[in-house]
Design an enzyme around this catalytic site. Structure first.
Site, PDB file in Angstrom:
ATOM      1  N   GLU A   8       4.758 -34.245  -5.983  1.00 14.67           N
ATOM      2  CA  GLU A   8       4.073 -33.286  -6.858  1.00 14.67           C
ATOM      3  C   GLU A   8       5.003 -32.247  -7.465  1.00 14.67           C
ATOM      4  O   GLU A   8       4.799 -31.811  -8.593  1.00 14.67           O
ATOM      5  CB  GLU A   8       2.949 -32.578  -6.081  1.00 14.67           C
ATOM      6  CG  GLU A   8       1.756 -33.467  -5.829  1.00 14.67           C
ATOM      7  CD  GLU A   8       0.651 -32.734  -5.091  1.00 14.67           C
ATOM      8  OE1 GLU A   8       0.311 -31.617  -5.508  1.00 14.67           O
ATOM      9  OE2 GLU A   8       0.148 -33.285  -4.099  1.00 14.67           O
ATOM     10  N   ASP A  81       1.134 -34.708  -1.904  1.00 16.27           N
ATOM     11  CA  ASP A  81       0.839 -33.954  -0.676  1.00 16.27           C
ATOM     12  C   ASP A  81      -0.143 -34.705   0.230  1.00 16.27           C
ATOM     13  O   ASP A  81      -1.069 -35.369  -0.262  1.00 16.27           O
ATOM     14  CB  ASP A  81       0.272 -32.573  -1.022  1.00 16.27           C
ATOM     15  CG  ASP A  81       1.364 -31.615  -1.467  1.00 16.27           C
ATOM     16  OD1 ASP A  81       2.546 -31.967  -1.380  1.00 16.27           O
ATOM     17  OD2 ASP A  81       1.023 -30.500  -1.917  1.00 16.27           O
ATOM     18  N   ASP A  83      -2.961 -34.544   1.709  1.00 14.77           N
ATOM     19  CA  ASP A  83      -4.301 -33.991   1.889  1.00 14.77           C
ATOM     20  C   ASP A  83      -5.237 -34.600   0.847  1.00 14.77           C
ATOM     21  O   ASP A  83      -4.853 -35.481   0.083  1.00 14.77           O
ATOM     22  CB  ASP A  83      -4.282 -32.457   1.801  1.00 14.77           C
ATOM     23  CG  ASP A  83      -3.747 -31.937   0.472  1.00 14.77           C
ATOM     24  OD1 ASP A  83      -3.582 -32.733  -0.476  1.00 14.77           O
ATOM     25  OD2 ASP A  83      -3.485 -30.726   0.371  1.00 14.77           O
ATOM     26  N   GLU A  85      -6.523 -33.435  -1.923  1.00 14.76           N
ATOM     27  CA  GLU A  85      -6.111 -33.240  -3.312  1.00 14.76           C
ATOM     28  C   GLU A  85      -4.934 -34.155  -3.650  1.00 14.76           C
ATOM     29  O   GLU A  85      -4.878 -34.753  -4.727  1.00 14.76           O
ATOM     30  CB  GLU A  85      -5.722 -31.773  -3.528  1.00 14.76           C
ATOM     31  CG  GLU A  85      -6.023 -31.214  -4.903  1.00 14.76           C
ATOM     32  CD  GLU A  85      -7.498 -31.179  -5.240  1.00 14.76           C
ATOM     33  OE1 GLU A  85      -7.832 -31.455  -6.406  1.00 14.76           O
ATOM     34  OE2 GLU A  85      -8.331 -30.888  -4.353  1.00 14.76           O
ATOM     35  N   TYR A 302       3.436 -29.470   7.077  1.00 16.56           N
ATOM     36  CA  TYR A 302       2.500 -29.220   5.980  1.00 16.56           C
ATOM     37  C   TYR A 302       1.587 -28.044   6.298  1.00 16.56           C
ATOM     38  O   TYR A 302       1.064 -27.924   7.406  1.00 16.56           O
ATOM     39  CB  TYR A 302       1.673 -30.475   5.700  1.00 16.56           C
ATOM     40  CG  TYR A 302       0.930 -30.403   4.390  1.00 16.56           C
ATOM     41  CD1 TYR A 302       1.617 -30.158   3.203  1.00 16.56           C
ATOM     42  CD2 TYR A 302      -0.447 -30.548   4.337  1.00 16.56           C
ATOM     43  CE1 TYR A 302       0.949 -30.071   1.993  1.00 16.56           C
ATOM     44  CE2 TYR A 302      -1.127 -30.476   3.125  1.00 16.56           C
ATOM     45  CZ  TYR A 302      -0.427 -30.229   1.961  1.00 16.56           C
ATOM     46  OH  TYR A 302      -1.090 -30.143   0.765  1.00 16.56           O
ATOM     47  N   ARG A 304      -1.298 -26.921   4.899  1.00 16.34           N
ATOM     48  CA  ARG A 304      -2.766 -26.941   4.731  1.00 16.34           C
ATOM     49  C   ARG A 304      -3.341 -27.853   5.805  1.00 16.34           C
ATOM     50  O   ARG A 304      -3.396 -29.060   5.658  1.00 16.34           O
ATOM     51  CB  ARG A 304      -3.153 -27.425   3.326  1.00 16.34           C
ATOM     52  CG  ARG A 304      -2.758 -26.441   2.249  1.00 16.34           C
ATOM     53  CD  ARG A 304      -3.315 -26.791   0.885  1.00 16.34           C
ATOM     54  NE  ARG A 304      -2.838 -25.838  -0.116  1.00 16.34           N
ATOM     55  CZ  ARG A 304      -1.740 -26.010  -0.846  1.00 16.34           C
ATOM     56  NH1 ARG A 304      -1.017 -27.113  -0.705  1.00 16.34           N
ATOM     57  NH2 ARG A 304      -1.372 -25.102  -1.726  1.00 16.34           N
ATOM     58  N   HIS A 348      -2.942 -34.061  10.137  1.00 10.86           N
ATOM     59  CA  HIS A 348      -1.651 -33.355  10.215  1.00 10.86           C
ATOM     60  C   HIS A 348      -1.546 -32.582  11.507  1.00 10.86           C
ATOM     61  O   HIS A 348      -2.529 -32.287  12.167  1.00 10.86           O
ATOM     62  CB  HIS A 348      -1.513 -32.378   9.042  1.00 10.86           C
ATOM     63  CG  HIS A 348      -1.848 -32.996   7.733  1.00 10.86           C
ATOM     64  ND1 HIS A 348      -1.175 -34.087   7.242  1.00 10.86           N
ATOM     65  CD2 HIS A 348      -2.805 -32.693   6.829  1.00 10.86           C
ATOM     66  CE1 HIS A 348      -1.705 -34.428   6.080  1.00 10.86           C
ATOM     67  NE2 HIS A 348      -2.691 -33.602   5.814  1.00 10.86           N
TER      68      HIS A 348
END
Length: 698
Positions: A8, A81, A83, A85, A302, A304, A348
């Site tokens: 990203e 990433d 997750d 999103e 990570y 989040r 995670h």
């Protein structure tokens, strides 16, 4: 032909490229490349909520680059990433590049290190369609609420307003708390407090009256001065005798490693960081920083996450560090395993240093000030979470005097354990004092005995940290939404900062009342939490995303239709906030209005008087350079700083927060440097006064 790896961000691409080498081409998508259109609704409700995605404006060059690189490469890996999103971004890129959805081309990096990247590349998998559907459902749900409800607010309140699935509940929480504060009626109560000493000792300790003639005295039991005075008269010349001494060893456990919400809360308490600032710095630490002698490397896992899971390798590395630095006594007898909350996503680990052996001191020269502060917080919290308990010798004493029971307690540290390195902010407040050696039957000397007046206090306003904690506890939003939600409700002028607290604006109050009247579910915490849970079930493959949207949309469209009928021909006026600032042209008290560029002061005498001016937020204290007022200002990036109100004649500015307290050396205003555990400093040239926030001179 090389392999293409799509991530990203450019910073992440640079770090990963270093580890993968020349056989791989690593490029960045710069976030999302496709989304729902901005100019229209973009969701076909009648056709199972089919989204109509379009290429995002401004991403033409990026899309062109992705397609060109994909044509030249033998294999494409999607490494966005790890997750929801990120999964959606990978899915959109795969659709755009016509990749085979059954191919194992999705890779995830929980940490941007050599081992983390190697592990990710060795375990590619298919794109998780359930995760993508959960993201689509959330995006469409937000589009429905925003696109259908915002025009209603435009017509009935004011143009430019917006509503949101999470933001509207967050605003309501702030509004409801303010209403509780306004409705609160303080209640007077008194305490009876003694200062005592034992034997010939001069050392005094405090004891509090807790029972009279066997009846417990609750906090507000003594309601008037007369009642307190009657007790003081009864106790005058009474013998204070120790009736019971209870000694025990208590254990104090370390806090778990950080998850997103606790990182934001602790960074607020200890560093004074707003959640947006915390997440920006955490992203930098995750994606990669140039470390002296090592090159670019990711320093944390990570950021989040709501899982407390820790890898065996990381736990082992932490244990090795603890053993070599502090000794065997500081290693717990059993490895520490922390249990995540019920609805946590366990994909995670918790937020931890990717290489525990990299101490903050070792990295300090390679990090910016903010990066160092946050890395130090994360590193210390993680290492402490794997350390042995602290042990305290705790003493509680019962003291009788003419049928009145007083209690005193204290503790001393038997073994410091994890506290040698780190204590959670809440643990550092009001530590118990030491008590002298006391035994049953000891007669104590009364040094003072007095009644003290108190008043019950209203609930405190939310801070960013406490609002995030409440959102999390109520299951509203997810780790990735806390910081953007708070940023949104402030930028939309529903909520404003007052110091470190959050206060609703008149606009926020009016809009919330309208929403409560006509769209109860949208601003209901329990409903929003249930919706969040439904979306989690979609993510886990336990529920169809279209059915979840259908369930919501039926009730929502009905409520919208009824609201439009009830409000037909009506418009809600947002009252002006009157200030004590006098219009210099006509003498009226100016009011706060909201325009295209935010809040400003205006004369209520418009159109006869057209005077307007900027809102200036004064702070405590005076300028150490010229004695002028100190004004809160904003940098171009939105960061708060403080400058002299006499600018440009006086150029004083500082990032440190002005305090009401004066410098004991020169009488100038003191400033708070760092968070609650920071320092009080004097900024008057030549003074140099400096001491810890919570203590005396060092």
């Amino acid at each position: 032909m090389s392999n293409l790896v799509i991530v990203e961000s450019p910073a992440k691409a640079k770090t990963i490229q270093k580890y993968l080498g020349k056989d791989y081409d690593v490029i960045a998508s710069m976030g999302h490349v496709r989304d729902l259109p901005k100019s229209k609704f973009g969701v076909d409700v009648e056709n199972n909520f089919q989204p109509q995605y379009t290429d995002m404006k401004g991403k033409e060059d990026v899309i062109k680059q992705l397609k060109a690189h994909a044509k030249k490469c033998s294999r494409v890996y999607l490494a966005t990433d790890p997750d929801r999103e990120g999964e959606a971004i990978s899915w959109h890129i795969a659709q755009m590049l016509n990749l085979d959805m059954n191919e194992n081309n999705r890779v995830e990096f929980n940490e941007i290190t050599k081992s983390g990247i190697k592990n990710g590349m060795e375990h590619p998998h298919k794109i998780d369609v359930d995760l993508v559907n959960a993201q689509q459902a959330r995006r469409i749900l937000d589009r429905i609420v925003g696109y259908k409800l915002s025009p209603f607010l435009w017509k009935k309140v004011r143009r430019g307003l917006s509503a949101g699935r999470v933001q509207s509940v967050a605003v309501r929480l702030v509004v409801d708390r303010e209403n509780e504060i306004k409705a609160f009626v303080p209640q007077e109560y008194w305490s009876v407090d003694a200062k005592l000493s034992a034997g010939s000792s001069r050392k005094m300790f405090s004891a509090k009256l807790t029972a009279v003639d066997g009846n417990r005295v609750d906090k507000t039991e003594i309601g008037t001065k007369e009642e307190a005075d009657a007790l003081l008269a009864r106790l005058n010349n009474a013998e204070f005798k120790v009736s019971k001494v209870k000694k025990r060893i208590t254990k104090k456990h370390p806090a778990a490693p950080f998850i997103t919400s606790t990182l934001q809360q602790e960074a607020s308490y200890k560093l004074g960081f707003q959640s947006k600032r915390t997440m920006k710095v955490a992203q930098e630490l995750y994606e990669g920083v140039e470390v002296e002698g090592m090159g670019a490397m990711g320093l944390i896992t990570y950021m989040r996450t709501d899982s407390l899971r820790i890898s065996d390798e990381a736990r082992s590395a932490a244990t090795d560090y603890i053993r070599s630095t502090y000794g065997e006594d500081y290693v717990p007898s059993e490895p520490r395993v922390y249990k995540s909350k019920k609805n946590a996503q366990d994909a995670h680990e918790a937020i931890r240093p990717s290489m525990p052996s990299f101490t903050p001191a070792r990295l300090k020269s390679s990090l910016t000030s903010d990066q160092f502060k946050l890395y130090k917080l994360i590193w210390e919290r993680f290492i402490a979470s794997q350390m042995a308990d602290a042990a305290l010798d705790t003493v509680s004493v019962d003291i009788m005097a003419d049928g009145c029971l007083f209690k005193a307690s204290g503790s001393t540290v038997r073994f410091d354990g994890f506290t040698v390195l780190y204590e959670e902010s809440k643990d550092t407040k009001g530590e118990n004092k030491n008590l002298p050696e006391l035994n049953e039957g000891d007669i104590l000397k009364v040094r003072s005995l007095e009644g003290n007046q108190h008043f019950t206090q209203p609930p405190a306003r939310f801070t960013e940290a406490s609002l995030i904690k409440t959102l999390e506890e109520n299951g509203i939003g997810r780790p990735s939404t806390y910081a953007p939600t708070i940023t949104t409700i402030i930028s939309r002028l529903y909520v404003e900062r007052e110091g470190k607290t959050l206060k609703p604006t008149v606009l926020g109050e009016v809009t919330t009342e309208l929403m409560k009247e006509h769209f109860q579910n949208i601003v209901d915490a329990a409903f929003t939490a249930k919706m969040e849970n439904d979306l989690d079930e979609v993510e886990q493959g336990q529920r169809d995303w279209v059915s979840a949207l259908n369930e919501f949309y039926g009730d929502f469209s009905k409520a919208l239709s009824e609201a439009e009928k009830k409000m037909e021909g009506r418009r809600v006026k947002v009252p002006d906030e009157e200030t004590d600032i006098v219009c210099e042209n006509c003498g009226r008290n100016m009011v706060i209005k909201i325009g295209r560029f935010g809040r400003f002061l205006a004369c209520p005498g418009f159109p006869e008087c057209t005077n307007t001016k900027k809102i200036v937020q004064e702070t405590p204290g005076t300028c150490p350079k010229c004695g002028g007022k100190i004004i809160l200002k904003k940098s171009k990036r939105g960061r708060s700083f403080y400058g002299c109100g006499n600018y440009p004649e006086c150029d004083f500015m500082t990032w440190n927060v002005p305090l009401e307290e004066k410098c004991p050396q020169c009488g100038s205003t003191l400033f708070q440097k760092g968070g609650k555990s920071g320092r009080k400093v004097c900024e008057k040239q030549g003074c140099g006064y400096d001491r810890p926030m919570n203590g005396g001179e060092e």
